[in-house]
Write a protein that holds these residues in place. Sequence first.
Motif, short mmCIF file in Angstrom:
data_model
loop_
_atom_site.label_atom_id
_atom_site.label_comp_id
_atom_site.label_asym_id
_atom_site.label_seq_id
_atom_site.Cartn_x
_atom_site.Cartn_y
_atom_site.Cartn_z
N ARG A 63 1.55 -42.52 -15.12
CA ARG A 63 1.05 -41.87 -13.91
C ARG A 63 2.13 -41.80 -12.84
O ARG A 63 2.33 -40.75 -12.20
CB ARG A 63 -0.16 -42.62 -13.38
CG ARG A 63 -0.70 -42.10 -12.03
CD ARG A 63 -1.86 -42.94 -11.52
NE ARG A 63 -1.55 -44.36 -11.51
CZ ARG A 63 -0.79 -44.97 -10.60
NH1 ARG A 63 -0.25 -44.26 -9.61
NH2 ARG A 63 -0.58 -46.27 -10.65
N MET A 64 2.84 -42.91 -12.60
CA MET A 64 3.90 -42.91 -11.59
C MET A 64 4.98 -41.89 -11.92
O MET A 64 5.49 -41.18 -11.03
CB MET A 64 4.51 -44.31 -11.47
CG MET A 64 3.61 -45.32 -10.79
SD MET A 64 4.41 -46.94 -10.54
CE MET A 64 4.17 -47.68 -12.16
N LEU A 65 5.34 -41.80 -13.20
CA LEU A 65 6.34 -40.84 -13.62
C LEU A 65 5.85 -39.42 -13.40
O LEU A 65 6.57 -38.56 -12.88
CB LEU A 65 6.66 -41.06 -15.10
CG LEU A 65 7.71 -40.15 -15.72
CD1 LEU A 65 9.08 -40.37 -15.10
CD2 LEU A 65 7.78 -40.37 -17.24
N ALA A 66 4.60 -39.15 -13.78
CA ALA A 66 4.04 -37.81 -13.63
C ALA A 66 3.90 -37.40 -12.17
O ALA A 66 4.17 -36.24 -11.81
CB ALA A 66 2.68 -37.74 -14.33
N GLU A 67 3.50 -38.34 -11.34
CA GLU A 67 3.31 -38.03 -9.92
C GLU A 67 4.61 -38.01 -9.14
O GLU A 67 4.66 -37.52 -8.02
CB GLU A 67 2.35 -39.05 -9.30
CG GLU A 67 0.93 -38.96 -9.86
CD GLU A 67 0.00 -40.02 -9.30
OE1 GLU A 67 0.51 -40.96 -8.63
OE2 GLU A 67 -1.22 -39.92 -9.52
N GLY A 86 7.65 -42.72 -9.09
CA GLY A 86 8.74 -43.38 -9.80
C GLY A 86 9.51 -42.33 -10.56
O GLY A 86 8.93 -41.33 -11.02
N VAL A 87 10.80 -42.52 -10.72
CA VAL A 87 11.64 -41.43 -11.24
C VAL A 87 12.14 -41.69 -12.65
O VAL A 87 12.17 -40.78 -13.48
CB VAL A 87 12.82 -41.17 -10.28
CG1 VAL A 87 13.72 -40.05 -10.81
CG2 VAL A 87 12.29 -40.80 -8.90
N HIS A 88 12.57 -42.90 -12.97
CA HIS A 88 13.07 -43.24 -14.30
C HIS A 88 12.13 -44.23 -14.98
O HIS A 88 11.76 -45.24 -14.38
CB HIS A 88 14.46 -43.90 -14.23
CG HIS A 88 15.53 -43.07 -13.64
ND1 HIS A 88 16.28 -43.49 -12.55
CD2 HIS A 88 16.01 -41.84 -13.96
CE1 HIS A 88 17.18 -42.56 -12.25
NE2 HIS A 88 17.03 -41.54 -13.09
N ILE A 148 13.25 -47.01 -10.75
CA ILE A 148 12.99 -47.39 -12.14
C ILE A 148 11.59 -47.96 -12.26
O ILE A 148 11.22 -48.90 -11.53
CB ILE A 148 14.02 -48.42 -12.64
CG1 ILE A 148 15.44 -47.85 -12.56
CG2 ILE A 148 13.71 -48.84 -14.08
CD1 ILE A 148 16.53 -48.85 -12.93
N ILE A 149 10.81 -47.42 -13.15
CA ILE A 149 9.45 -47.90 -13.41
C ILE A 149 9.49 -49.00 -14.45
O ILE A 149 10.10 -48.84 -15.52
CB ILE A 149 8.56 -46.74 -13.90
CG1 ILE A 149 8.48 -45.64 -12.85
CG2 ILE A 149 7.17 -47.24 -14.28
CD1 ILE A 149 7.90 -44.33 -13.37
#
Length: 434
Positions: free
Chosen positions: A262-266, A269-271, A188-189
């Motif tokens: 960025r974390m989500l795109a890369e 991080g998933v949620h 979770i981000i």
Amino acid sequence: MNTTPFRRWTGTAAATAAAALALAACSGGGNTDGNVEITFLTSAGDLSIATGEALIEAFEAENPGIVVNLDTKPDGTDGDNLVKTRLSTGEMADVFMYNSGSLFQALNPEQNLVEMSDFAFADSLTDDFASVVSTENGLYGGAYGASLAGGIAYNGAIYDELGLEVPESWDDFMANNEEIAAAGYDPIIQTYGDTWTAQLFVLADFANVNAADPEWAQGYTAHEKFYAEQPALAGFVHHQEAYEAGYFNENYPSATYEDGARMLAEGTGVHYPILTGVMDTIRANHPDAVGDIRFMALPADDPANTSATIWQPSGVYIPQTTEGEEREAAQAFVEFVNSTEACEIFTAQGAPTGPYVNGCELPGDVDPLVADVQAYFDSGRTAPALEFLSPIKGPNLSQITVEVGSGIRGAEEAAANYDRDVENQAQQLGLEGW
């Protein structure tokens, strides 16, 4: 509230009305150059101005007897005050774009606005949107653009890699997080460097609250329902559980919204509990990842209640002070703004981050995330965000949810603090029961 099925409106009625207006305008009607001249008020941002200009250009091309002048207002409190002042002094533009929901209700629509239930687009509006531009006595606004959803943006590529299914319940969501953590990703981000993002565990949970208790918003406004009690307490409890499970990215106290995107795109991080407007940032900074980003509603404890919380688009309104030929021209413009041609203009100006609410279909190449939101619309599993149904929102929710998500304060205490946080605002609004 459920939504009605989407229907494409052809705009024929608007074209007919516009043709009649053009003929009337040619007779002069007391206007110079044989034109009917009206003013459209919109927000002052670059995108708002560009969209307004594009709509006016297309409308005037189809309606040579009508001239539409563009005016702008600031956002925020200054814009709210300007709208209220112009309405009270009879100086409001012939058509204006403004918030739907509780801020719309504060305009005293039955006294100040033109009723629109006989307009051609009225039956095409979703129930959710119609509810936030209506009173008990009628419909007073059309839609201006597309919606925005709040829930969880997730990386579908990681889901595919791990063989995960979209969870319908909170327990299933937490089980997915356990598998994601075991695979070495941040489940979770969280991005408390921009504190507003901490609110989504609570704000995006409202459709679930509404599904469990459809009268909750009304009771909350009347000081009869509270966040310190279920079902609304669940958002705070889930936030605390996610923190205590250790599922957040290590830098969550300082990470920013752009870091989260960025974390989500890369896929590190998933949620990401967030608004679907995050796609604008991903599209701009990580275009190769657009196809990987998906959407799910924030899961409820009971899967039967899991629904998407929708931030409704602004409304477009006509003041009572617009009369005669100008009112007819204003109606034609509002009809046009709710036509399929206008939806295409909105799409061209900026890719939608949610479905349209006035019968327009999304383009076939829409982002997968937006198609996921559409699926919630199609199944009737949506509700407006609480701010569209109640004028009460405390000023310190961001700070309170940061405390929950940082282990500083437990869910029950935080929810009780938020119930106290809203009291001053409710009293300032003069609401009964406070």
